[in-house]
Write a protein that holds these residues in place. Sequence first.
Motif, PDB file in Angstrom:
ATOM      1  N   ASN A  85       0.821  -1.227   0.000  1.00 31.61           N
ATOM      2  CA  ASN A  85       0.000   0.000   0.000  1.00 31.61           C
ATOM      3  C   ASN A  85       0.845   1.262   0.000  1.00 31.61           C
ATOM      4  OD1 ASN A  85      -2.112  -1.737   0.147  1.00 31.61           O
ATOM      5  ND2 ASN A  85      -3.071  -0.797   1.910  1.00 31.61           N
ATOM      6  N   LYS A  86       1.832   1.276   0.878  1.00 31.00           N
ATOM      7  CA  LYS A  86       2.635   2.494   1.021  1.00 31.00           C
ATOM      8  C   LYS A  86       3.434   2.774  -0.244  1.00 31.00           C
ATOM      9  CE  LYS A  86       4.626   1.449   4.914  1.00 31.00           C
ATOM     10  NZ  LYS A  86       5.510   1.488   6.075  1.00 31.00           N
ATOM     11  N   ASN A 136       9.358  -3.024  -8.333  1.00 35.71           N
ATOM     12  CA  ASN A 136       9.492  -3.351  -9.761  1.00 35.71           C
ATOM     13  C   ASN A 136       8.173  -3.128 -10.501  1.00 35.71           C
ATOM     14  OD1 ASN A 136      12.174  -3.966  -9.899  1.00 35.71           O
ATOM     15  ND2 ASN A 136      11.913  -6.153  -9.520  1.00 35.71           N
ATOM     16  N   MET A 160       1.089  14.016   8.148  1.00 35.85           N
ATOM     17  CA  MET A 160       2.432  13.522   7.871  1.00 35.85           C
ATOM     18  C   MET A 160       2.520  12.926   6.461  1.00 35.85           C
ATOM     19  SD  MET A 160       4.414  10.394   9.614  1.00 35.85           S
ATOM     20  CE  MET A 160       3.711   9.279   8.457  1.00 35.85           C
ATOM     21  N   LEU A 187      13.324   4.559   4.830  1.00 37.20           N
ATOM     22  CA  LEU A 187      12.352   5.003   5.838  1.00 37.20           C
ATOM     23  C   LEU A 187      11.765   3.825   6.610  1.00 37.20           C
ATOM     24  CD1 LEU A 187      10.374   7.780   3.919  1.00 37.20           C
ATOM     25  CD2 LEU A 187      11.671   8.094   6.030  1.00 37.20           C
ATOM     26  N   VAL A 244      18.137  -5.063  -3.286  1.00 34.40           N
ATOM     27  CA  VAL A 244      16.861  -4.869  -3.983  1.00 34.40           C
ATOM     28  C   VAL A 244      17.023  -3.897  -5.158  1.00 34.40           C
ATOM     29  CG1 VAL A 244      14.505  -3.941  -3.757  1.00 34.40           C
ATOM     30  CG2 VAL A 244      15.427  -5.423  -1.977  1.00 34.40           C
ATOM     31  N   MET A 267      11.493  12.110  10.538  1.00 34.39           N
ATOM     32  CA  MET A 267      10.792  11.583   9.363  1.00 34.39           C
ATOM     33  C   MET A 267      10.680  10.041   9.429  1.00 34.39           C
ATOM     34  SD  MET A 267      11.938  12.674   5.563  1.00 34.39           S
ATOM     35  CE  MET A 267      11.019  12.296   4.105  1.00 34.39           C
ATOM     36  N   LYS A 268      11.835   9.435   9.803  1.00 34.09           N
ATOM     37  CA  LYS A 268      11.878   7.978   9.889  1.00 34.09           C
ATOM     38  C   LYS A 268      10.971   7.478  11.020  1.00 34.09           C
ATOM     39  CE  LYS A 268      15.443   4.537   9.160  1.00 34.09           C
ATOM     40  NZ  LYS A 268      16.872   4.273   9.145  1.00 34.09           N
ATOM     41  N   GLN A 299       8.309   9.030  12.207  1.00 31.39           N
ATOM     42  CA  GLN A 299       6.914   9.199  11.760  1.00 31.39           C
ATOM     43  C   GLN A 299       6.504   8.055  10.838  1.00 31.39           C
ATOM     44  OE1 GLN A 299       7.401  13.115  10.008  1.00 31.39           O
ATOM     45  NE2 GLN A 299       5.943  13.944  11.472  1.00 31.39           N
ATOM     46  N   TRP A 300       7.427   7.703   9.967  1.00 33.91           N
ATOM     47  CA  TRP A 300       7.165   6.647   8.998  1.00 33.91           C
ATOM     48  C   TRP A 300       6.896   5.304   9.689  1.00 33.91           C
ATOM     49  CZ3 TRP A 300       6.268   6.652   3.881  1.00 33.91           C
ATOM     50  CH2 TRP A 300       6.284   5.425   3.218  1.00 33.91           C
ATOM     51  N   GLN A 341       5.709   4.852  12.589  1.00 37.96           N
ATOM     52  CA  GLN A 341       4.374   4.899  13.208  1.00 37.96           C
ATOM     53  C   GLN A 341       3.304   4.559  12.179  1.00 37.96           C
ATOM     54  OE1 GLN A 341       4.178   8.855  14.708  1.00 37.96           O
ATOM     55  NE2 GLN A 341       5.394   8.405  16.519  1.00 37.96           N
ATOM     56  N   LEU A 342       3.515   5.090  10.997  1.00 38.74           N
ATOM     57  CA  LEU A 342       2.580   4.848   9.892  1.00 38.74           C
ATOM     58  C   LEU A 342       2.514   3.353   9.584  1.00 38.74           C
ATOM     59  CD1 LEU A 342       0.965   6.503   7.711  1.00 38.74           C
ATOM     60  CD2 LEU A 342       2.927   6.184   6.248  1.00 38.74           C
ATOM     61  N   SER A 343       3.680   2.706   9.561  1.00 40.65           N
ATOM     62  CA  SER A 343       3.724   1.274   9.273  1.00 40.65           C
ATOM     63  C   SER A 343       2.977   0.480  10.322  1.00 40.65           C
ATOM     64  CB  SER A 343       5.165   0.772   9.241  1.00 40.65           C
ATOM     65  OG  SER A 343       5.965   1.647   8.550  1.00 40.65           O
ATOM     66  N   HIS A 402       0.517   1.353  12.255  1.00 40.26           N
ATOM     67  CA  HIS A 402      -0.929   1.531  12.331  1.00 40.26           C
ATOM     68  C   HIS A 402      -1.698   1.028  11.125  1.00 40.26           C
ATOM     69  CE1 HIS A 402      -1.221   3.852  16.027  1.00 40.26           C
ATOM     70  NE2 HIS A 402      -0.018   4.268  15.706  1.00 40.26           N
ATOM     71  N   HIS A 403      -0.972   0.808  10.071  1.00 41.33           N
ATOM     72  CA  HIS A 403      -1.718   0.618   8.839  1.00 41.33           C
ATOM     73  C   HIS A 403      -1.896  -0.841   8.388  1.00 41.33           C
ATOM     74  CE1 HIS A 403      -3.224   0.863   4.997  1.00 41.33           C
ATOM     75  NE2 HIS A 403      -2.181   0.241   4.505  1.00 41.33           N
ATOM     76  N   ASP A 404      -3.086  -1.186   8.078  1.00 41.70           N
ATOM     77  CA  ASP A 404      -3.351  -2.446   7.362  1.00 41.70           C
ATOM     78  C   ASP A 404      -4.727  -2.327   6.723  1.00 41.70           C
ATOM     79  OD1 ASP A 404      -3.648  -5.976   8.138  1.00 41.70           O
ATOM     80  OD2 ASP A 404      -3.127  -4.933   6.312  1.00 41.70           O
ATOM     81  N   ASN A 405      -4.779  -1.544   5.655  1.00 41.55           N
ATOM     82  CA  ASN A 405      -6.080  -1.216   5.038  1.00 41.55           C
ATOM     83  C   ASN A 405      -6.345  -1.940   3.729  1.00 41.55           C
ATOM     84  OD1 ASN A 405      -6.924   0.646   6.805  1.00 41.55           O
ATOM     85  ND2 ASN A 405      -6.236   2.419   5.641  1.00 41.55           N
ATOM     86  N   LEU A 406      -5.660  -3.049   3.503  1.00 40.52           N
ATOM     87  CA  LEU A 406      -5.789  -3.660   2.171  1.00 40.52           C
ATOM     88  C   LEU A 406      -7.227  -4.004   1.823  1.00 40.52           C
ATOM     89  CD1 LEU A 406      -2.986  -6.164   1.322  1.00 40.52           C
ATOM     90  CD2 LEU A 406      -3.725  -4.168   0.076  1.00 40.52           C
ATOM     91  N   VAL A 422      15.667  -3.522  -8.915  1.00 40.61           N
ATOM     92  CA  VAL A 422      14.807  -2.421  -9.358  1.00 40.61           C
ATOM     93  C   VAL A 422      15.471  -1.582 -10.463  1.00 40.61           C
ATOM     94  CG1 VAL A 422      13.602  -0.328  -8.581  1.00 40.61           C
ATOM     95  CG2 VAL A 422      13.670  -2.334  -7.110  1.00 40.61           C
ATOM     96  N   ILE A 450       8.526   7.209 -14.036  1.00 42.99           N
ATOM     97  CA  ILE A 450       9.926   7.565 -13.821  1.00 42.99           C
ATOM     98  C   ILE A 450      10.122   9.027 -14.168  1.00 42.99           C
ATOM     99  CG2 ILE A 450      12.275   7.188 -14.659  1.00 42.99           C
ATOM    100  CD1 ILE A 450      11.565   4.288 -15.084  1.00 42.99           C
ATOM    101  N   ASN A 451      10.684   9.768 -13.268  1.00 45.57           N
ATOM    102  CA  ASN A 451      10.942  11.180 -13.559  1.00 45.57           C
ATOM    103  C   ASN A 451      12.409  11.424 -13.858  1.00 45.57           C
ATOM    104  OD1 ASN A 451       8.253  11.768 -12.855  1.00 45.57           O
ATOM    105  ND2 ASN A 451       8.850  11.671 -10.705  1.00 45.57           N
TER     106      ASN A 451
END
Lengths: 159, 171
Positions: A19-20, A66, A100, A123, A134, B1-2, B4-5, B7-9, B11-15, B97, B169-170
């Motif tokens: 998701n992220k 990927n 955020m 992150l 990776v 930033m890391k 906060q990130w 915390q986001l991980s 809390h989240h499981d919205n699949l 990648v 891709i930018n």
Amino acid sequence: MAATEKFDNLIRLHGAIVNKVCYFYAHDIDDYRDLRQEALLNIWQGLDRFNDDSALSTWIYRVTLNSCVSYFRKNKRNRKSEPIEHHPELIADGNEQIEMVRDLYSLINMLGAIDKAIILMWLDGNDYQTIADVIGMNKATIGTRIHRIKEKLVDLSNK
Amino acid sequence: MKRQWSQLSAHHDNLDKSITPEQLGKNKTAQQQLIRKYRCLAIVCAMFIITTGVTIPRITDNWWLGIACMAYFAICTIMELVMQHKVGEIELATMPVSEVATKAAACRRLHHIFQLILIPFALLLLGSMAYVMSSDEAFLYGMAGGALIGIVIGFINYFRFMDNYKLLINQ
């Protein structure tokens, strides 16, 4: 373990990664849905090629990134989908997280695809060697790239 | 930033629960769809090698026109097969990648190059055919109509393909 059970477990444990990553590569809601579906399809189809030597979360990162960087996008003409940054609630709960995600999206979205992949993995607390594996670069290059990306993000956030 | 990130991980499981393995099993990835498109186009072009080879000598004595059309469709077939092969080479489950990004960008570039080669060749072929058949007014009208439809379809397909290829891709 049956393939469907394996897949369900995998998504339960690591679905947030999908998701992220998809959120930060998408431009609008339809893009996000397509990217996520694409990533899940690739994970589902690639399950039998998963090498147990690497961590499952690392492999999920590989397949999802990927899927995002190579995405052969479906026809987008005539789509009137809302920009993804208007929907931080897709990956965040609560006002603080929503703010955020908005801030992070506006910054990370300015990076190129590879830099975006590197910073998303960093992150999430992946070490340099895992990121290097990776991404397909050596550990020292990853260290340098992360340093440059951080400087760039600081510059961007100060503007 | 890391921080906060992370915390986001946590809390989240919205699949979306509607995406089930059963549904996924029935769907094709965009890459597989693209490969299938190239394969179909290769088959169509290969069929045109035969049909132009049979029909053109019947409507004109200029044998070289038939050979030129056959050569054109043979080149088209080869190019479609090359594209099919190149897109199929991208292995999302195992490749790094950076390699995937490079290969996908190369596919897009190659698609452009092939089109740049084929479009002038097609126009030259149409011009030659109009010149050879200039005495037959009905044929010219038919050809102009066919060319117009072909150009419209060509452009629509071109933009669809480019949408498919548009990488996120930018760089």
